[in-house]
Design a protein around this motif. Structure first.
Motif, mmCIF file in Angstrom:
data_model
loop_
_atom_site.group_PDB
_atom_site.id
_atom_site.type_symbol
_atom_site.label_atom_id
_atom_site.label_comp_id
_atom_site.label_asym_id
_atom_site.label_seq_id
_atom_site.Cartn_x
_atom_site.Cartn_y
_atom_site.Cartn_z
ATOM 1 N N ASP A 6 1.032 3.748 12.418
ATOM 2 C CA ASP A 6 -0.342 3.910 12.888
ATOM 3 C C ASP A 6 -1.068 2.589 12.656
ATOM 4 O OD1 ASP A 6 -1.622 3.783 10.320
ATOM 5 O OD2 ASP A 6 -0.978 5.841 9.937
ATOM 6 N N ARG B 273 -1.460 -2.680 10.016
ATOM 7 C CA ARG B 273 -2.260 -3.717 9.361
ATOM 8 C C ARG B 273 -1.709 -4.000 7.954
ATOM 9 N NH1 ARG B 273 -7.276 -1.883 10.645
ATOM 10 N NH2 ARG B 273 -7.225 -2.998 12.600
ATOM 11 N N ASP B 274 -1.395 -2.928 7.209
ATOM 12 C CA ASP B 274 -0.861 -3.094 5.848
ATOM 13 C C ASP B 274 0.453 -3.867 5.861
ATOM 14 O OD1 ASP B 274 -2.910 -1.677 4.747
ATOM 15 O OD2 ASP B 274 -1.789 0.211 4.542
ATOM 16 N N LYS C 203 -0.022 -7.435 6.873
ATOM 17 C CA LYS C 203 -0.666 -8.178 5.790
ATOM 18 C C LYS C 203 0.372 -8.547 4.726
ATOM 19 C CE LYS C 203 -4.459 -7.245 2.861
ATOM 20 N NZ LYS C 203 -5.349 -6.204 2.403
ATOM 21 N N ASN D 124 0.820 -1.209 0.000
ATOM 22 C CA ASN D 124 0.000 0.000 0.000
ATOM 23 C C ASN D 124 0.859 1.267 0.000
ATOM 24 O OD1 ASN D 124 -2.297 1.477 -0.107
ATOM 25 N ND2 ASN D 124 -2.993 1.020 1.976
ATOM 26 N N ASP E 58 -3.476 1.578 10.797
ATOM 27 C CA ASP E 58 -3.703 1.127 9.421
ATOM 28 C C ASP E 58 -2.401 0.648 8.782
ATOM 29 O OD1 ASP E 58 -6.346 1.739 9.646
ATOM 30 O OD2 ASP E 58 -6.132 3.768 8.804
ATOM 31 N N ALA E 59 -1.341 1.422 9.056
ATOM 32 C CA ALA E 59 -0.042 1.042 8.491
ATOM 33 C C ALA E 59 0.408 -0.295 9.062
ATOM 34 C CB ALA E 59 0.995 2.120 8.797
#
Ligand SMILES: Nc1ncnc2c1ncn2[C@@H]1O[C@H](COP(=O)(O)OP(=O)(O)OP(=O)(O)O)[C@@H](O)[C@H]1O
Length: 386
Positions: free
Chosen positions: A316, A321-322, A325, A271, A318-319
């Motif tokens: 953060d 999680r990215d 993943k 991402n 979201d990061a």
């Protein structure tokens, strides 16, 4: 007067010696300790109960891939057999299932200790892996000691660690315990000098290899503080590094256009926007962007063993999680990850096979996610007292 009957509490923490190959963990709570095969195991328990249970030897042969020592249940019911085992196709559960309900016992021994010695040996070739063959040893570190080159200060004091393909290992530990030093010594960082022990990576003596050869052999380190490389664009850097890997593998190099085609899905995986490729390596990147960029490098280069030093710091949610993943997507049955972290939250995204605690330059404890949970609740004091 006797109150309601309570289960006697059993603190199975000391002294216990778990020994598997070069790893020794002592003392250790007898709870959720896992070890990768060896399939011949001799287990001898000496218990100090009031009735002096005799030593129970157990010889177990089991063609499975994992054994699991579970929480010992201390229930009131008939006495021996004290130690029982239950095996399934992929696990063995040892349980101390029964203890005598006896008033004298309760009064005299509200809690008791157990001394156990568990020794395990590998039975070469007897362990089926997911692919049918035995799991291959990717990294074997034995009694590794290292000092800071400049000052001679000893940082690593005998690290022992074995990583098999397909495994994810996490190292936790207090600040300054030597985690990053261990990672950097593995990749051959010039600041450190190895003074003893051995490191075998995919059957080769890693310590004799130059840092770039270690990388070409499939070792990758994502640094805790990634360096900036002014004047070198991310895309040039990645293309150069990737083509060096291809040359090593005897594959033709990719030209810029082919490389662009190769890297686009990787950007998507982590991402990251394409314009990051035109920026100089890590120059002006935020902390989180640097970490994403490290994982992009991992995605581009690939690695048999990826060492991720605090990839969660500065990210953060979201990061995180990215990045997690992407790391999970890169895992296959033949590669492995060694990650260093302070926080359990990363381990919720990237599930470790084992968690190790590093203390004063050596691995002092190995277990599963319960170690991280205990750490988060009680801190490192709980580790030293367990
Ligand atoms: N190049 C160096 N020069 C001087 N001291 C060093 C160097 N590298 C490591 N050290 C020292 O060695 C010890 C271990 O450092 P290391 O970075 O390995 O710890 P760590 O467990 O990764 O800590 P943290 O959790 O804070 O990242 C620290 O006391 C550190 O100051």
């Amino acid at each position: 007067m006797d109150g309601p009957r309570k289960k006697p509490r059993m603190k199975l923490s000391c002294p216990f010696i778990f020994s598997y190959k070069a790893q020794s963990i002592k003392p250790m709570t007898l709870k959720n300790i896992r070890y990768q095969p060896p399939l011949t195991m001799t287990c001898t328990w000496h218990t100090f109960l009031y009735y002096q249970t005799p030593i129970q030897p157990l010889l177990l042969r089991q063609p499975s891939t994992m054994a699991l020592l579970h929480r010992f249940n201390c229930r009131s019911s008939p006495s021996p057999p004290l130690l029982t085992t239950k095996s399934t196709s992929n696990s063995t559960v040892f349980s101390l299932s029964t203890l005598p309900r006896h008033r004298r016992f309760h009064r005299k021994f509200p809690s008791f200790k157990l001394t156990a010695t568990l020794a395990a040996e590998t039975t070469a070739g007897s362990v089926p892996s997911g692919g049918g063959g035995p799991p291959k040893l990717v990294l074997e570190v034995k009694d590794l000691t290292a000092v800071i080159s400049e000052s001679g200060q000893k940082i690593l004091n005998g690290v022992n660690l074995s990583i098999y393909e397909g495994e994810i290992h996490a190292i936790m530990g207090k600040n300054g315990s030597g985690k990053s030093t261990f990672a950097k010594v593995l990749v051959g960082h010039k600041d450190y000098e190895v003074t003893g022990g051995s490191v075998v990576f995919k059957g080769e003596n890693l310590l004799e290899m130059e840092p770039e050869d270690r990388s070409l052999a499939g070792l990758f380190l994502s640094f805790q503080s990634p360096v900036e490389i002014p004047g070198v664009s991310n895309s040039d850097f990645l293309q150069m590094a990737y083509n060096a890997r291809r040359r090593k593998l005897g594959q033709p190099e990719l030209d810029p256009l082919q490389f662009y085609g190769y890297i686009m899905p990787k950007l998507e995986m982590v991402n990251i926007k394409a314009d990051f490729l035109n920026r100089n390596v890590n120059e002006g990147f935020s902390g989180g962007e640097k970490k994403r960029n490290e994982i992009l490098q991992l995605a581009v280069l690939g690695a048999e063993l990826a060492i991720l030093d605090e990839i969660d710091s500065g990210l953060d949610v979201d990061a995180l999680r990215d990045v997690s993943k992407a790391v999970n997507a890169l895992m296959t049955s033949t590669n492995s990850v060694l990650m260093i972290t302070h926080y359990r939250r990363l381990l919720e995204f990237i599930k470790p096979t084992y968690i190790h605690i590093m203390d004063e330059g050596r691995i002092s404890m190995t277990g599963d996610i319960s170690i991280a949970t205990l750490l988060e609740k009680k801190g490192y004091k709980a580790m030293s007292s367990s």
